[in-house]
Every structure is written in C-alpha cells, then in structure tokens.
Design a protein around this motif. Structure first.
Motif, mmCIF file in Angstrom:
data_model
loop_
_atom_site.group_PDB
_atom_site.id
_atom_site.type_symbol
_atom_site.label_atom_id
_atom_site.label_comp_id
_atom_site.label_asym_id
_atom_site.label_seq_id
_atom_site.Cartn_x
_atom_site.Cartn_y
_atom_site.Cartn_z
ATOM 1 N N LEU A 130 0.932 -0.958 -0.066
ATOM 2 C CA LEU A 130 0.009 -0.144 0.039
ATOM 3 C C LEU A 130 1.070 1.224 0.024
ATOM 4 N N VAL A 131 0.427 2.145 -0.722
ATOM 5 C CA VAL A 131 1.229 3.329 -0.921
ATOM 6 C C VAL A 131 0.402 4.380 0.107
ATOM 7 N N LEU A 132 0.999 4.926 1.087
ATOM 8 C CA LEU A 132 0.520 5.645 2.289
ATOM 9 C C LEU A 132 1.098 6.750 2.836
ATOM 10 N N PRO A 133 0.538 7.712 3.606
ATOM 11 C CA PRO A 133 0.993 8.936 3.984
ATOM 12 C C PRO A 133 2.219 8.394 5.159
ATOM 13 N N GLU A 134 2.900 9.505 5.471
ATOM 14 C CA GLU A 134 4.102 8.956 6.344
ATOM 15 C C GLU A 134 3.466 8.361 7.692
ATOM 16 N N CYS A 135 2.620 9.155 8.339
ATOM 17 C CA CYS A 135 2.063 8.482 9.662
ATOM 18 C C CYS A 135 1.542 7.310 9.405
ATOM 19 N N LEU A 136 0.535 6.931 8.623
ATOM 20 C CA LEU A 136 0.036 5.759 8.431
ATOM 21 C C LEU A 136 1.028 4.543 7.828
ATOM 22 N N SER A 137 1.932 4.962 7.018
ATOM 23 C CA SER A 137 2.918 4.010 6.871
ATOM 24 C C SER A 137 3.663 3.576 7.928
ATOM 25 N N GLY A 138 3.978 4.172 9.094
ATOM 26 C CA GLY A 138 4.578 3.910 10.180
ATOM 27 C C GLY A 138 3.754 3.096 11.009
ATOM 28 N N ALA A 139 2.403 3.542 10.843
ATOM 29 C CA ALA A 139 1.644 2.386 11.652
ATOM 30 C C ALA A 139 1.462 0.938 11.004
#
Length: 203
Positions: A130-139
């Motif tokens: 998944l391509v996600l924003p920084e915060c969601l990518s960290g989660a």
C-alpha cells in the motif's frame, strides 16, 4: 477777410480707446489666469481620481488574489484529506482481511494449514504494498511486523518440530503485540502525530 483757425486735434477718442484696450487686456489676462488655475485644478482633481481608482483597483485585485489563494488552499486541504481518508480505508480493509484469514487459519487442522497460511501471506503482501502517508506508513510497519510473526508462528506449528515445539506460542504472542502496537499507532495518527520507535519492515 480774416483767416480760419486750424482745426484742433481731439485726443479724447484716442485716450478712450487706449483705456478700453488696457481694460480689455487686463480682463483677458485675468480671465486667462483664472482659466489656467481652473485647468490646473481640474487636472489635479483628475489625477487624484485616477490615483484613487488605481488604489481601489489594486486593493480589489489583492482581495481577489487572497480569496483565490484561500480557496486553493482549502481545495488542496480537502483533496489531501480525501486522499488520507482513502488511505485509512485501504489500511483498515487489509486489517479486516487479515482478521478473516486468521479466523480461517485458527480453525483449520494442522494438515490443512497450507492454504490458510498462503492466504495470510497474500494479505501481508498486499498490506506491505500500500502507498500510504508518512504516519499511516509508520503504523503499517507495526501491523506487517505482527503479520510476519504470526505467519512464522503458523509455519512453526505446521512443521511440528519436537525440538522447537512451543516456539509458535512466542511467535503468536509477538504477532499480537505487533497488532496492538499498530492500533495504538493508528490512534496517534488520528491525533496528527507519527508513531515513534517504528520497527523495520520485512519485505
């Protein structure tokens, strides 16, 4: 016979003419001066009106530019928020897929685990891609790490190695911790702070 006296030269008409000329000249000059003052005043008033119109036009243009920038910023924010919400939905959808795959694997006998494990691995790969924003990518890193440990636990259970008979318990426990860490990170993302201490994601 007596001689006629010479005619006398009358200066009065000439003097009157001179007076009239001088009066007319003075009046004309005064009138010209008055008209010149009026012309200057009209020119100055026109210049003031032109400057005032330019100032008004500039102020109106600045206001329009500010409104346009505010609108563009609002539109960009809405677009960004929409993209963020879509990313959240995509991640939650993968979480739901994982829960369903876990139920299937947890209710399958050891001899039939190959299919459920393959499904778990598929959901894990989809989540990692998944391509996600920084915060969601960290989660997402926490979630994928928990998925990896859970899959390793099922593989350990499937191998049924007597020498490492209970390894899968530790792996399942670690996988559960990863999922809980993911849920906490998602809450922090909702408050606008990125999760700290992110684990390294394993491809």
């Amino acid at each position: 016979m007596s001689a006629k006296p010479p005619p006398r030269f009358n200066l009065l008409p000439i003097l009157l003419g001179i007076v009239v000329f001088l009066v007319g000249a003075v009046w004309w000059k005064a009138n010209q001066k008055h008209e010149s003052v009026e012309d200057r005043e009209r020119a100055a008033a026109e210049a003031r009106r032109t400057r005032e119109q330019e100032v008004t036009t500039k102020a109106a243009q600045q206001q329009l530019d500010e409104q346009r920038r505010a609108f563009d910023a609002k539109l960009e924010k809405e677009k960004s928020r929409t993209a963020y919400d879509k990313s959240v939905d995509a991640l939650i959808q993968q979480q739901d897929k994982w829960v369903d795959a876990m139920k299937l694997a947890g209710n399958s006998p050891r001899a039939s685990l190959a299919g459920p494990i393959a499904r778990l691995q598929e959901v894990r790969r989809e989540t990692a891609q998944l391509v996600l924003p920084e915060c969601l990518s960290g989660a997402r890193l926490y979630l994928v790490t928990g998925m990896d440990q859970t899959i390793d636990g099922f593989l350990s259970f499937l191998r049924n190695d007597p020498a490492r008979k209970y390894d899968y318990y530790d792996l399942f426990a670690a996988g559960e911790k990863g999922v809980l860490a993911y849920q906490d990170a998602m809450k922090r993302c909702g408050m606008g702070s990125a999760p700290a201490g992110q684990p390294a994601e394993r491809e």
